[in-house]
Scaffold this motif. Structure first.
Motif, mmCIF file in Angstrom:
data_model
loop_
_atom_site.group_PDB
_atom_site.id
_atom_site.type_symbol
_atom_site.label_atom_id
_atom_site.label_comp_id
_atom_site.label_asym_id
_atom_site.label_seq_id
_atom_site.Cartn_x
_atom_site.Cartn_y
_atom_site.Cartn_z
ATOM 1 N N VAL A 1 1.544 -6.618 1.706
ATOM 2 C CA VAL A 1 2.675 -6.357 0.800
ATOM 3 C C VAL A 1 2.748 -7.471 -0.248
ATOM 4 N N ASP A 2 2.611 -8.730 0.203
ATOM 5 C CA ASP A 2 2.647 -9.868 -0.726
ATOM 6 C C ASP A 2 1.503 -9.792 -1.742
ATOM 7 N N ALA A 3 0.360 -9.228 -1.303
ATOM 8 C CA ALA A 3 -0.800 -9.107 -2.198
ATOM 9 C C ALA A 3 -0.630 -7.948 -3.172
ATOM 10 N N GLY A 4 0.468 -7.204 -3.047
ATOM 11 C CA GLY A 4 0.764 -6.125 -4.000
ATOM 12 C C GLY A 4 0.009 -4.835 -3.713
ATOM 13 N N GLU A 5 -0.438 -4.644 -2.473
ATOM 14 C CA GLU A 5 -1.269 -3.471 -2.191
ATOM 15 C C GLU A 5 -0.516 -2.153 -2.340
ATOM 16 N N ILE A 6 0.800 -2.165 -2.215
ATOM 17 C CA ILE A 6 1.571 -0.931 -2.482
ATOM 18 C C ILE A 6 2.520 -1.132 -3.678
ATOM 19 N N GLY A 7 2.182 -2.086 -4.513
ATOM 20 C CA GLY A 7 3.037 -2.359 -5.682
ATOM 21 C C GLY A 7 4.290 -3.094 -5.243
ATOM 22 N N GLN A 8 5.375 -2.796 -5.925
ATOM 23 C CA GLN A 8 6.656 -3.438 -5.562
ATOM 24 C C GLN A 8 7.367 -2.605 -4.501
ATOM 25 N N VAL A 9 7.847 -3.258 -3.471
ATOM 26 C CA VAL A 9 8.592 -2.521 -2.428
ATOM 27 C C VAL A 9 9.919 -2.056 -3.016
ATOM 28 N N ARG A 10 10.221 -0.760 -2.815
ATOM 29 C CA ARG A 10 11.477 -0.216 -3.353
ATOM 30 C C ARG A 10 12.427 0.276 -2.255
ATOM 31 N N MET A 11 11.832 0.648 -1.125
ATOM 32 C CA MET A 11 12.693 1.175 -0.056
ATOM 33 C C MET A 11 12.040 0.966 1.309
ATOM 34 N N ILE A 12 12.901 0.731 2.304
ATOM 35 C CA ILE A 12 12.430 0.585 3.687
ATOM 36 C C ILE A 12 13.241 1.512 4.571
ATOM 37 N N GLN B 1 17.149 8.933 21.559
ATOM 38 C CA GLN B 1 15.759 8.514 21.325
ATOM 39 C C GLN B 1 15.425 8.746 19.857
ATOM 40 N N THR B 2 14.969 7.735 19.181
ATOM 41 C CA THR B 2 14.583 7.894 17.774
ATOM 42 C C THR B 2 13.070 7.667 17.644
ATOM 43 N N SER B 3 12.574 7.731 16.444
ATOM 44 C CA SER B 3 11.106 7.652 16.254
ATOM 45 C C SER B 3 10.574 6.241 16.474
ATOM 46 N N MET B 4 11.439 5.250 16.374
ATOM 47 C CA MET B 4 11.067 3.829 16.519
ATOM 48 C C MET B 4 9.982 3.436 15.516
ATOM 49 N N SER B 5 9.958 4.108 14.397
ATOM 50 C CA SER B 5 8.907 3.849 13.405
ATOM 51 C C SER B 5 9.506 3.175 12.177
ATOM 52 N N ALA B 6 8.638 2.755 11.297
ATOM 53 C CA ALA B 6 9.101 2.154 10.040
ATOM 54 C C ALA B 6 8.218 2.622 8.891
ATOM 55 N N TRP B 7 8.851 2.753 7.739
ATOM 56 C CA TRP B 7 8.139 3.053 6.492
ATOM 57 C C TRP B 7 8.480 1.962 5.478
ATOM 58 N N VAL B 8 7.456 1.560 4.734
ATOM 59 C CA VAL B 8 7.681 0.654 3.601
ATOM 60 C C VAL B 8 7.175 1.398 2.367
ATOM 61 N N TYR B 9 8.083 1.687 1.442
ATOM 62 C CA TYR B 9 7.728 2.467 0.255
ATOM 63 C C TYR B 9 7.632 1.558 -0.961
#
Ligand SMILES: NC(=O)c1ccc[n+]([C@@H]2O[C@H](COP(=O)([O-])OP(=O)(O)OC[C@H]3O[C@@H](n4cnc5c(N)ncnc54)[C@H](OP(=O)(O)O)[C@@H]3O)[C@@H](O)[C@H]2O)c1
Length: 332
Positions: A142-153, A236-244
């Motif tokens: 993320v710091d290296a900019g591989e997905i650009g700027q983080v806008r939502m989590i 019970q939830t998905s216990m997952s994460a997304w970084v957009y």
């Protein structure tokens, strides 16, 4: 603080579930020995010492803190006791790794940090997620900019536990509830990538025992980024994460706080699966960080600095204020 130039001698305060898991993890840590354990009872201390091959077993936490041969104490008591036990150990000149949540509120956290600084001792919240290899790799990419700027989590941590009013999870006397136990992980995940929020909106479903059985948090950050987070004790939830990000997204499909895999989707490219497996329960990485810091003479971890624990606690204080939830005997 002077560096410690020999294997670090650990003491464990408490003999419950996480104490046992941590003792197991310590076997994988370089330059560390599990030296002593302290319990409220001699029987529990002795049983733990026998199971985990610990040389000294004390029938009180005060005796553990007073042992001159112990370098660092891992606080593995319930949330409500973190403040008292951390202050006890810091007061006795011990370095401290304290379980999450660091304390009940910011007032307690500030006093813990102040005493560690005053006594020149190492202090860290056991936010083990930050030291998991895949999370370190996520941060690097993320710091290296591989997905650009983080806008939502987006992140959630929820499971369905039996509603036992006496268990740590549901008992208000032990500061039960989803937020402090589980919600802290999505909140810490958001803070890791986006820093402290500037605005917080949250809602809770308070159950029959008087603690939040599920709660949701929407955070806004300085640049307009949003975090959409949730935790639950009866769902019970998905216990997952997304970084957009602006140029792609990253999915941590399973148990994001201890993840071994993630998938990177970059615009117009094939998805990239990244696997960073590890042996053991994952607590060895935070323990190794403490050992490395002590051997380097550092009073704080750069990966989990105290200001981040203070900030996280401030966020949780704000959230609880929005619900009007305080715990019995909570000192402010
Ligand atoms: N990092 C993680 O993945 C993780 C996972 C689980 C829990 N935790 C954290 O670790 C802490 C402990 O959780 P746990 O699941 O290990 O709890 P637990 O199994 O209930 O154990 C807590 C231990 O604390 C001691 N204790 C001191 N005062 C107590 C009191 N008033 N009531 C009950 N126990 C008391 C007891 O040890 P003695 O009887 O020997 O004195 C007990 O065995 C919590 O703050 C939790 O958030 C972290």
């Amino acid at each position: 603080m002077r560096p410690i130039n020999r294997p670090i001698r650990w003491g464990i305060l408490g003999t419950g579930a996480i104490a046992a898991a941590f003792a197991t993890a310590l076997r994988q840590v370089t330059d560390a020995t599990l030296f002593a354990v302290g319990s409220r009872s001699q029987t529990s201390a002795d049983d733990f010492a026998q199971t985990h091959d610990v040389g000294r077993a004390f029938a009180s936490y005060a005796e553990l803190a007073a042992d001159p041969d112990v370098d660092v104490v891992y606080i593995a008591s319930p949330h409500t006791a973190h403040f008292e036990h951390t202050m006890l150990c810091l007061g006795a000149g011990k370095h401290v790794l304290c379980e999450k949540p660091f304390a009940l509120n910011s007032t307690q956290t500030e006093q813990m940090v102040a005493l560690a600084k005053h006594n020149g001792l190492f202090l860290m919240e056991a936010m083990w997620m930050r030291f998991i290899p895949l999370i370190i790799e996520l941060r690097r990419r993320v710091d290296a900019g591989e997905i650009g700027q983080v806008r939502m989590i987006q992140a959630d941590f929820g499971f369905r536990a039996p509603r036992n009013p006496h268990s740590r999870l549901f008992n208000p006397e032990l500061a039960g509830g989803a937020l402090l136990d589980l919600g802290i992980y999505p909140l810490a995940f958001s803070a890791l990538l986006l820093g402290a929020p500037t605005e917080i909106t949250s809602l809770a479903n308070i159950g029959t025992t008087g603690v939040d059985e599920q709660s949701a948090y929407v955070l806004k950050h300085e640049g307009g980024e949003l975090s959409v987070l949730a935790s639950a004790l009866r769902t019970q939830t998905s216990m997952s994460a997304w970084v957009y990000g602006t140029d792609g997204r990253i999915h941590l499909p399973k148990q994001f706080w201890r993840a071994k895999e993630m998938v990177l989707y970059r615009n117009e490219m094939e998805p990239e699966s990244i696997h960073l497996p590890y042996a053991g329960n994952g607590y060895q990485f935070e323990a190794q960080e403490v050992v490395d810091c002590l051997r380097d003479g550092k009073t704080e971890s750069e990966i989990m600095p105290l200001r981040d624990s203070e900030s996280l606690m401030g966020t949780m204080d704000t959230i609880r204020r929005q619900w009007g939830l305080t715990y019995p005997n909570e000192t402010e």
